[in-house]
Design a protein around this motif. Sequence first.
Motif, PDB file in Angstrom:
ATOM      1  N   ARG A   1       0.735  -1.126   0.021  1.00 45.99           N
ATOM      2  CA  ARG A   1      -0.076  -0.052  -0.076  1.00 45.99           C
ATOM      3  C   ARG A   1       0.861   1.110   0.130  1.00 45.99           C
ATOM      4  NH1 ARG A   1      -4.153  -1.710   4.814  1.00 45.99           N
ATOM      5  NH2 ARG A   1      -1.980  -2.464   5.662  1.00 45.99           N
TER       6      ARG A   1
ATOM      7  N   GLN B   1      -1.084   7.329   3.666  1.00 47.86           N
ATOM      8  CA  GLN B   1      -2.362   7.181   3.017  1.00 47.86           C
ATOM      9  C   GLN B   1      -3.183   7.289   4.287  1.00 47.86           C
ATOM     10  OE1 GLN B   1      -3.420   2.903   2.983  1.00 47.86           O
ATOM     11  NE2 GLN B   1      -4.846   3.231   1.191  1.00 47.86           N
ATOM     12  N   GLN B   2      -4.262   8.119   3.927  1.00 47.14           N
ATOM     13  CA  GLN B   2      -5.479   8.674   4.884  1.00 47.14           C
ATOM     14  C   GLN B   2      -6.683   7.788   4.516  1.00 47.14           C
ATOM     15  OE1 GLN B   2      -6.876  12.666   4.698  1.00 47.14           O
ATOM     16  NE2 GLN B   2      -7.202  12.742   6.721  1.00 47.14           N
ATOM     17  N   THR B   3      -7.034   7.180   5.645  1.00 42.45           N
ATOM     18  CA  THR B   3      -8.442   6.443   5.595  1.00 42.45           C
ATOM     19  C   THR B   3      -9.082   6.727   7.050  1.00 42.45           C
ATOM     20  OG1 THR B   3      -7.220   4.497   6.797  1.00 42.45           O
ATOM     21  CG2 THR B   3      -7.527   4.507   4.136  1.00 42.45           C
ATOM     22  N   ASP B   4     -10.182   7.487   6.737  1.00 44.27           N
ATOM     23  CA  ASP B   4     -11.256   7.544   7.974  1.00 44.27           C
ATOM     24  C   ASP B   4     -10.477   8.485   9.038  1.00 44.27           C
ATOM     25  OD1 ASP B   4     -13.261   6.139   6.626  1.00 44.27           O
ATOM     26  OD2 ASP B   4     -12.511   4.175   7.328  1.00 44.27           O
TER      27      ASP B   4
ATOM     28  N   TRP C   1      -4.050   8.664   9.508  1.00 46.50           N
ATOM     29  CA  TRP C   1      -2.891   8.662   8.726  1.00 46.50           C
ATOM     30  C   TRP C   1      -2.112   7.395   8.776  1.00 46.50           C
ATOM     31  CZ3 TRP C   1      -2.432  11.683   4.504  1.00 46.50           C
ATOM     32  CH2 TRP C   1      -3.134  12.731   4.313  1.00 46.50           C
ATOM     33  N   ARG C   2      -1.715   6.683   7.886  1.00 43.17           N
ATOM     34  CA  ARG C   2      -0.622   5.496   8.065  1.00 43.17           C
ATOM     35  C   ARG C   2       0.505   5.981   7.415  1.00 43.17           C
ATOM     36  NH1 ARG C   2      -3.748   1.520  10.275  1.00 43.17           N
ATOM     37  NH2 ARG C   2      -6.029   1.542   9.916  1.00 43.17           N
TER      38      ARG C   2
END
Length: 427
Positions: free
Chosen positions: A32, A36-39, A42-43
């Motif tokens: 991935r 990455q931003q999800t909900d 931030w990862r």
Amino acid sequence: MTDRARRGIDRRRARHPGEVPVPAAGTGTDGRPTIQQTDGLWRIRSLSAARQVLRARHQTTQAGFTAEKIPADTSWIGLEHRPILISDGPLHDEQRSEVARFFAPTVVQERYLELMERVAARRVAQAMGTRGLAVDELALHYAVEVTAEVVGLTHERPGEDPAGRERRLARMSARLESFFDQPPFDITRDDLGRTRRQWAQAARRALLPILKFWWSDVRPALAERRRRPREDVMSHLIGLGWSAPNLLVEAVTYGTAGMVTTREFICMALWHLLSDDDLRDDYLAGDREHRLAVLYEVIRLEPVVGHLYRRTTAPVTVLADGREQVLEAGCLVDIDVRAANADPAAVGDEPLGLCPGRTTARGVTAAGLAFGDGAHKCPGQALAMLETEVLVSRILVQGPRLVAEPTVAWDELVAGYQVRGMRLDWG
């Protein structure tokens, strides 16, 4: 890159469900994106980006280890200090400076090496009389005994024989291990995804071991150090006037972080070395500096703590993959240590190989982010690595055989692996 990298081979033993073995450009080891931003979460899977977040000390706070569920004001229960593991800002700086001298690499080498060698020699000699030795038990009892001396959690009982002292240390080990027997949780959710029943269960499972740890271990150790101070952490904090509740919290922190996690790395290091004849021969043929280099490569590949979490208190601008990304204030940041430590841009080609002495990017240490970075970087790094080297070396020179492969489980609290069931016999 040397042959030790085993080119094209994934050498990682602890494989978390969902990870993809081969990283591609611009992605982490799970395939991935590096950021990455999800909900609202931030990862971060880039080592460079992770360091930028961890070093943004005035724009982030600790969010791991359920830190955000611990009230900011705990003075009503006698706690004037937040635990060093979850405090931030000037308080955290003060706490670290007060104990830093006990964990400096030179101090560890000069003051504690003889202790480690003595404890390792005795415990391995005892273990050699055991067929099918459980490595995780040996590693835990060794780490507890060494770290208890360093931190100041030991006490003498008049007339007690060595067997009695061994039994007390074994019971302390069990009490420290019980802190990790907690219901699962999801750090991304405000309620951690727990039901009321699970919260009650978590409180009960935490409170009872803490009370037992206080009564059986911390209380008598503090009483002895008030009478006869030593050169250890507890004596130093007593001298600064810390209250009993604060001393207990720090004892729990050092106990769980310094003992239990070191145990996991000892097991993981032995697993690699006993499964690879060339690596083991290379390790044993070198001096202590070389052996430590091997262990640093193992912990880069197999970090005990797999994820670190921060909460942004102001916007944080991160540069990764040639572009800037702004992490807005108030968001949760998940730093994937396992992915960051296998970031080819930071650790070079074959990031999932095992190559002691590999060439890394500028500013990247041999351990990667295995001990964190920034204000919350683990102060016990030198102690943990030397502890591991002493015991692992003592075991290997006896010519053990791996007779039972371990299994790997995952712990939610430290987001790391648990190595269980590895057994040795003696040649």
